[in-house]
Write an enzyme that holds these catalytic residues in place. Structure first.
Site, mmCIF file in Angstrom:
data_model
loop_
_atom_site.group_PDB
_atom_site.id
_atom_site.type_symbol
_atom_site.label_atom_id
_atom_site.label_comp_id
_atom_site.label_asym_id
_atom_site.label_seq_id
_atom_site.Cartn_x
_atom_site.Cartn_y
_atom_site.Cartn_z
ATOM 1 N N ASP A 178 33.590 42.184 33.311
ATOM 2 C CA ASP A 178 34.744 41.312 33.213
ATOM 3 C C ASP A 178 35.840 42.090 32.488
ATOM 4 O O ASP A 178 35.556 42.893 31.602
ATOM 5 C CB ASP A 178 34.341 40.057 32.416
ATOM 6 C CG ASP A 178 35.446 39.029 32.334
ATOM 7 O OD1 ASP A 178 36.567 39.324 32.769
ATOM 8 O OD2 ASP A 178 35.186 37.937 31.813
ATOM 9 N N ASP A 194 28.357 33.905 37.996
ATOM 10 C CA ASP A 194 27.844 34.268 36.673
ATOM 11 C C ASP A 194 28.117 33.107 35.736
ATOM 12 O O ASP A 194 29.041 32.319 35.952
ATOM 13 C CB ASP A 194 28.540 35.524 36.125
ATOM 14 C CG ASP A 194 29.910 35.196 35.544
ATOM 15 O OD1 ASP A 194 30.035 35.152 34.310
ATOM 16 O OD2 ASP A 194 30.859 34.958 36.325
#
Length: 379
Positions: A95, A274
């Site tokens: 991320d 996720d």
């Protein structure tokens, strides 16, 4: 070195659900897939061996913000990247840190250049620009790296959401430019996924999807959902995004979610998920199972010596009893956190594997409608 490849292998006749295969330099990923979150280079309370052998994870996440602050780029680069540092030899996604930086609303300043923020560890000041975030993710060494974006809060007014989306688009162009002028590190390809924003406004979401799609990236992400909006709005906007993002590229819905959220969004055309929920909830005594949700803290499990879950391919779930896990949780034994986390992650990976099977069989939609009320049941 080869760029990420996605092969769409089939679709469900009664929904938008699909299954496929992603190929990276660190291995293949079957979709739809759930990706365990390893924020600081570790999935909390779970070893890499357990992720492989018990959870059956095919890809895990790291977080740019946390890894940048600790252990730091000098350590990661000296190690040869995160794969070598943590011993995980399968795909990794990072991320960009955007969500973490913007969640520090009181300790950051947003400008066209980027985000200036204070470390939650020692209060030191740092700048994350799109270029800097690309450089950081190069050094971390993930197979899939995320564009630097702003994740607007929910609710956001239209003017703010539009300005935020346009800033995300300008930052994306800078991310693409930076990657074009810098080489891959460590001898394998790093692949950029842009992120769709636009808050809860359908015209902004459509415009963002079209802008992102025009960049021709190897995959695309849907951001800014599961941030407090009602589930119905999340599903509506996900469906809209899936309609406007390329069919032949994987679609990643960031930060979602519960088992029923995952099945609903698979039916809308999402490929990758996720969420910290399986591990965070596991550490707080909540177990997800194929028969419903268990609060293992409850006294009703005190003398229940049946396995936590015997229908999924995980030795932890089959070997340890509900009574034993409850005892560990009540006694605050660390093993309890591991068993609960491993079980929940294994369940999530089992669920997406079952989804793939039912998409292949052509009966996913009927299976999903049957499963969701069961998954929501509180046992």
């Amino acid at each position: 070195m080869a760029a990420l490849e996605f092969t769409l292998q089939g679709t469900d006749p009664n929904s938008k659900a699909r299954y496929g295969l992603i190929k990276t330099d660190h291995g293949e990923i079957e979709t739809p897939i759930f990706m365990p979150v390893g924020t600081a280079g570790s999935v909390k309370a779970v070893s890499q061996q357990q992720l492989k052998e018990e959870v059956k994870a095919q890809i895990i996440l790291g977080n740019t913000y946390h890894l940048y602050l600790r252990p730091g780029l000098d350590v990661l680069e000296a190690a040869g990247g995160l794969h070598r540092f943590n011993g995980w030899d399968m795909p990794i996604l990072t991320d960009s840190g955007g969500y973490q930086v913007f969640s520090l609303a009181g300790n950051r300043k947003l400008t066209e250049e980027g985000a200036i923020f204070q470390s939650h560890i020692d209060g030191s000041r740092h700048l994350f620009s799109p270029e800097r975030v690309m450089d950081i993710q190069r050094i971390i060494g993930a197979d899939i790296i995320m564009a630097f974006d702003e994740c607007p809060p929910y609710p956001s007014d239209y003017t703010y959401a539009k300005k935020s989306m346009e800033l995300t688009h300008r930052w994306l162009d800078r991310c693409i430019g930076r990657l074009a002028e810098t080489p891959d590190k460590y001898g394998y390809t790093q692949n950029l996924f842009p992120i769709v924003q636009g808050s809860t406004y359908t015209d902004l979401r459509k415009a963002s999807c079209e802008y992102i799609a025009s960049k021709g990236a190897v995959g695309n992400a849907i951001g800014g959902l599961s941030v407090g909006e009602p589930e119905e709005i999340m599903y509506e906007l996900t469906a809209l995004c899936c309609e406007h993002l390329p069919v032949d590229k994987p679609r990643y819905l960031m930060g979602v979610g519960t088992p029923w959220n995952i099945l609903e969004n698979i039916s809308l055309g999402v490929d990758m998920f996720d969420c910290v929920m399986p591990t965070r909830n596991g550490r707080n005594a909540m177990l997800f199972t194929s028969k419903g949700v268990i609060n293992i803290d409850n006294k009703k499990w005190e003398k229940d010596f049946s396995p936590i879950e015997d229908g999924i391919d995980c030795h932890f779930s089959q070997y340890y009893s509900k009574a034993y896990l409850r005892h560990l949780v009540k006694a605050k034994e660390i093993l309890g956190l591991t068993i609960a986390s491993v079980h929940n992650l294994a369940f999530y990976l089992w669920l997406v594997k079952e989804a793939r099977k039912h998409i292949q069989a052509g009966d996913f939609n009927a299976w999903k409608q049957e499963m969701i009320p069961v998954l929501k049941t509180k046992l």
